[in-house]
Motif scaffolding. Structure first.
Motif, PDB file in Angstrom:
ATOM      1  N   THR A   1       0.850  -1.202   0.000  1.00 24.71           N
ATOM      2  CA  THR A   1       0.000   0.000   0.000  1.00 24.71           C
ATOM      3  C   THR A   1       0.880   1.245   0.000  1.00 24.71           C
TER       4      THR A   1
ATOM      5  N   ARG B   1       0.640   5.464   0.113  1.00 26.47           N
ATOM      6  CA  ARG B   1      -0.296   6.560   0.426  1.00 26.47           C
ATOM      7  C   ARG B   1       0.307   7.859  -0.118  1.00 26.47           C
TER       8      ARG B   1
ATOM      9  N   HIS C   1     -11.746   9.062  -1.041  1.00 24.41           N
ATOM     10  CA  HIS C   1     -10.598   8.150  -0.897  1.00 24.41           C
ATOM     11  C   HIS C   1     -10.440   7.239  -2.106  1.00 24.41           C
TER      12      HIS C   1
ATOM     13  N   LYS D   1      -8.720   5.017  -5.117  1.00 25.05           N
ATOM     14  CA  LYS D   1      -7.625   4.035  -5.071  1.00 25.05           C
ATOM     15  C   LYS D   1      -7.241   3.613  -6.485  1.00 25.05           C
TER      16      LYS D   1
ATOM     17  N   TYR E   1      -5.434   0.448  -8.172  1.00 27.14           N
ATOM     18  CA  TYR E   1      -4.872  -0.889  -7.990  1.00 27.14           C
ATOM     19  C   TYR E   1      -3.888  -1.135  -9.124  1.00 27.14           C
TER      20      TYR E   1
ATOM     21  N   VAL F   1      -1.648  -1.119  -4.093  1.00 23.35           N
ATOM     22  CA  VAL F   1      -2.711  -0.113  -4.178  1.00 23.35           C
ATOM     23  C   VAL F   1      -2.143   1.253  -3.783  1.00 23.35           C
TER      24      VAL F   1
ATOM     25  N   GLU G   1      -3.410   4.645  -2.333  1.00 27.14           N
ATOM     26  CA  GLU G   1      -4.538   5.334  -1.699  1.00 27.14           C
ATOM     27  C   GLU G   1      -4.229   6.823  -1.762  1.00 27.14           C
ATOM     28  N   CYS G   2      -5.133   7.577  -2.372  1.00 26.71           N
ATOM     29  CA  CYS G   2      -4.802   8.981  -2.615  1.00 26.71           C
ATOM     30  C   CYS G   2      -6.045   9.856  -2.473  1.00 26.71           C
TER      31      CYS G   2
END
Ligand code: APR
Ligand code: PHB
Length: 397
Positions: A3, A5, A139, A141, A143, A152, A154-155
């Motif tokens: 993950t 971010r 939120h 994402k 993938y 992934v 997450e942004c």
């Protein structure tokens, strides 16, 4: 699953994705880029090489233009040729000194990639985005996968700078946009050759055997193009035939085209394409993901960078002031310039390509346009200002 971010997740390390990443960083906004292809593949991809004044100004302001300033070639005019008669359209007098710079797109991509990595920022190569989800929430994402491992991002926002075949456009709700397209009945055969350019400035030529363009990359490398039929294969074009054809089509009395070893040859179809919505929730498209212009006039990369400017303005306004206005207006703002560039690219394409029999009505229209450029300062000025690229202020209305 790995993950990552970040604030803005960027798909695609072409000119749009890389410029966006650098510009956001300058504004104190974090970004991560994932790129489907390898670094070698992306940097070997030969594309056009015409940078508008706006593009150069932006790269300079971002501190990314050192090599471009050293190695790029400033041009202050362009030659236009019709049936062997060559005229020059000067830029400076018509554009308040604005001009173009010739510098290969893959060199821009190399410089921006190197600078991004030198700054210790994240760019994952051979990491295709597989799905963009939750862009209608706060939120979103992305993938992706890399070396068999799933990941992934997450942004807060997703920027799909993933070119014509990318995932961004496919992810936009189909009912949210209309598609506009023209497919032209001809293609471009492009070559790179180890030979000094035979002209100090670009030459665009109409000839009864078809269009030709003389461009360059350096004092030792020339870049040239020929109009060919759709579906023709590169095997039909041995080097001698290419040089012969270029020499006839670009020819003008008292001028000689120098030939040399060809080290790159490819055929590209031509299309005009755009969709009229570039966003959905927190997903934004920029560059070739949203629009393609035929290469006559060299607008593709410049349009990608112009989109990025508007996207950065919107994102900076969001993070600095909490305002969504710029982002909400992104499509509307970007499309004004996109349509202008579509019109100009189509104009240049139809002016210089053979579309019908020599002597036909269509030919006469093309000839009349060319004669008008020669005799009307106003018409020449229109071409010059579009060619060097209109300033951003021209679209503030
Ligand atoms: N995941 C990650 N990367 C992707 C994906 C995906 N699913 N799909 C495409 N890409 C990458 C491509 O490999 C490419 O490197 O996105 C990048 C898009 O870059 P460009 O095609 O160069 O598009 P853009 O940055 O908009 O630049 C526009 O490029 O196509 C030329 O002539 C055009 O000059 C114009 C300029
Ligand atoms: C190029 O140098 O590759 C080039 C220049 C001008 C164009 C298209 C391509 O219009």
């Amino acid at each position: 699953m790995k993950t990552i971010r970040t604030q803005v997740g960027i798909i695609g390390a072409g000119p749009a994705g890389l410029t966006l990443a650098h510009w956001l960083r300058r504004q104190g906004i974090d970004a991560v880029i994932i790129e489907h292809r390898s670094r070698e593949y992306v940097q070997a991809r030969v594309r056009a090489g015409l940078l508008e004044q706006n593009t150069v100004d932006i790269l300079k302001a971002l501190g990314l233009a050192d090599r471009l300033i050293r190695e790029g070639h400033e041009h202050h005019g362009v030659y236009l040729s019709f049936d062997g008669e060559r005229i020059r359209v000067p830029f400076d007098a018509h554009t308040n000194g604005r001009h173009i710079t010739i510098y290969g797109q893959q060199e821009v991509v190399k410089d921006l990639t190197d600078a991004w990595q030198a700054a210790g920022e994240t760019l994952l190569f051979e990491a295709p985005a597989l799905a963009i989800e939750d862009f209608d929430t706060r939120h979103p994402k992305i993938y992706f996968e890399q070396a068999g491992e799933k990941g992934v991002i997450e942004c807060d926002f997703v920027a799909a700078c993933d070119g014509f075949h990318g995932l961004g456009r496919k992810t936009l709700p189909r009912h949210s946009y209309r598609e506009y397209a023209i497919t032209y009945p001809f293609s471009w055969l492009g070559i790179l050759a180890d030979v000094p350019p035979s002209s100090d400035e670009l030459v665009y030529a109409y000839h009864e055997r078809g269009f030709a363009l003389h461009s360059l990359r350096s004092a030792k490398v020339s870049r040239l193009y020929l109009q060919v039929e759709n579906g023709e294969s590169i095997d039909q074009w041995p080097d001698d035939r290419i040089w012969e054809e270029l020499s006839v089509r670009l020819g003008t009395p008292g001028w000689h085209l120098q030939s040399g070893p060809i080290f790159e040859k490819s055929i590209t179809p031509m299309r005009s394409f755009l969709i009229d919505n570039l966003q959905a929730g927190r997903l934004f498209l920029a560059g070739d993901a949203a629009h393609i212009v035929p290469p006559t006039g060299g607008k593709g990369l410049n349009l990608a960078i112009a989109d990025v400017k508007h996207l950065v303005d919107g994102l900076a306004d969001f993070y600095r002031n909490g305002s969504c206005t710029g982002l909400e207006l992104y499509t509307q703002t970007a499309l004004r310039r996109v349509w202008r560039a579509q019109e100009f690219s189509n104009f240049m394409t139809t002016l210089f390509h053979k579309q019908d029999e020599h002597g036909s009505f269509q030919y006469r229209l093309q000839r009349a346009r060319f004669d008008y450029i020669r005799t009307s300062e106003a018409y020449a000025a229109t071409i010059a200002e579009n060619y060097v690229g209109l300033p951003f202020s021209a679209f503030d209305h």
